[in-house]
Design an enzyme around this catalytic site. Structure first.
Site, mmCIF file in Angstrom:
data_model
loop_
_atom_site.group_PDB
_atom_site.id
_atom_site.type_symbol
_atom_site.label_atom_id
_atom_site.label_comp_id
_atom_site.label_asym_id
_atom_site.label_seq_id
_atom_site.Cartn_x
_atom_site.Cartn_y
_atom_site.Cartn_z
ATOM 1 N N ASN A 112 0.828 -1.200 0.014
ATOM 2 C CA ASN A 112 -0.034 -0.041 -0.131
ATOM 3 C C ASN A 112 0.964 1.417 -0.100
ATOM 4 O O ASN A 112 0.334 2.282 -0.552
ATOM 5 C CB ASN A 112 -0.949 -0.080 1.196
ATOM 6 N N TYR A 177 3.342 10.630 -11.503
ATOM 7 C CA TYR A 177 2.396 9.944 -10.403
ATOM 8 C C TYR A 177 1.617 8.932 -11.258
ATOM 9 O O TYR A 177 1.750 7.543 -10.973
ATOM 10 C CB TYR A 177 1.292 10.472 -9.608
ATOM 11 N N LYS A 181 1.675 4.350 -11.298
ATOM 12 C CA LYS A 181 0.258 3.723 -11.064
ATOM 13 C C LYS A 181 -0.020 2.820 -12.192
ATOM 14 O O LYS A 181 -0.428 1.697 -11.860
ATOM 15 C CB LYS A 181 -0.869 4.513 -10.572
#
Length: 283
Positions: A112, A177, A181
């Site tokens: 996470n 970013y 992801k």
């Protein structure tokens, strides 16, 4: 033992009886990275409440992680908190080694931990890109690599990697970013195929607008604004994501691997077009 019943053309169909009935995780051992705050903290608590022993990794939120450990221990769950800076590959390896020592093995790995940077592409230094990639992708890769012998030994291991809706759709100011992801989704899909014959399942959760503490540092943000942005009518909470993690980690999801589950209240299903209802309905 698996039971069998006749299938099409008389072929037997394998039916797996869950050893974690109802999605519970009694006896399972879990490591959650980035578990000092937000989604990671809620996930660690949910896994513990479902019966798992949990190691909570944190970097700078030690007080919150230790408080959660105390809560879980009071409830009779095994729990520990370990600090590590995941920007160092060696520190990542050390974290996994210490977690395995504390747990005596590993059945559930929840990657996470991650950082967010909002910058337009032309204003994003290469150093920022490298830093994001090290924390969001490389640390995840090294964690899985280091934990793999223990996960293989589990016999029913589940890896849940945290991505984002930024990994599947664009939004201005998130080029670096979003690249990390998207990489997480690709990495997880590959690992799901590579590790399928070793009883290691790998899935992804891509949260949408989930109200974590840092949201309230965003100028102008409030709960009402968040609710308006989500088709289902409310902003997501860390517990919404945690519930999805518990499901994917459990035997209830034993035939699910290589998938990306978007936990976003329908945001990714909605066309991002500017329109008014009267344009098509006359209302």
């Amino acid at each position: 033992m698996p039971s069998r019943r006749p299938g099409p053309a008389g072929r037997p169909v394998r039916r797996v009886r869950s050893s974690a009935a109802g999605g519970t995780l009694s006896g399972r051992r879990a490591l959650v990275t980035g578990a000092g705050v937000g989604i990671g903290l809620a996930t660690a608590r949910a896994l513990g409440e479902a019966g798992a022993s949990v190691v909570l990794h944190y970097n700078s939120h030690g007080e919150e992680a230790r408080a959660a450990v105390a809560e879980l221990r009071t409830a009779g769950r095994g729990a520990d908190a370990i600090q590590a800076d995941l920007s160092s590959a060696r520190a990542v390896e050390g974290l996994v080694d210490r977690a395995l020592e504390a747990l005596g093995g590993l059945d559930i790995l929840v990657n996470n931990a991650g950082v967010t940077v909002s910058q337009m592409v032309e204003r994003t230094p290469v150093e920022t890109f490298d830093w994001l990639y090290a924390l969001n992708v490389r640390a995840m890769f090294v964690t899985i690599q280091r934990a793999l012998p223990a996960l293989r030994a589990s016999g029913h291991a589940a890896v849940v990697n945290m991505s984002s809706t930024h990994g599947v759709a664009g939004f201005p100011g998130h080029a670096a970013y979003a690249a990390t992801k998207g990489a997480i989704i690709a990495l997880s899909r590959e690992l799901a195929v590579e590790l399928a014959d070793r009883s290691v399942r790998v899935n992804v959760i891509a949260p949408g607008i989930i109200e974590v503490p840092r949201y309230f540092d965003i100028p102008g943000y409030n709960r009402e604004l968040g609710d308006k942005m989500v088709p289902i009518g409310r902003v997501g909470l860390p517990e919404d994501v945690a519930a999805a993690v518990v499901f994917l980690a459990s035997d209830a999801a034993s035939f699910i691997t290589g998938q990306t589950l978007l936990v976003d209240g329908g945001a990714s299903a909605q066309m991002a077009l500017r329109w008014e209802r009267r344009d098509i309905s006359g209302e």
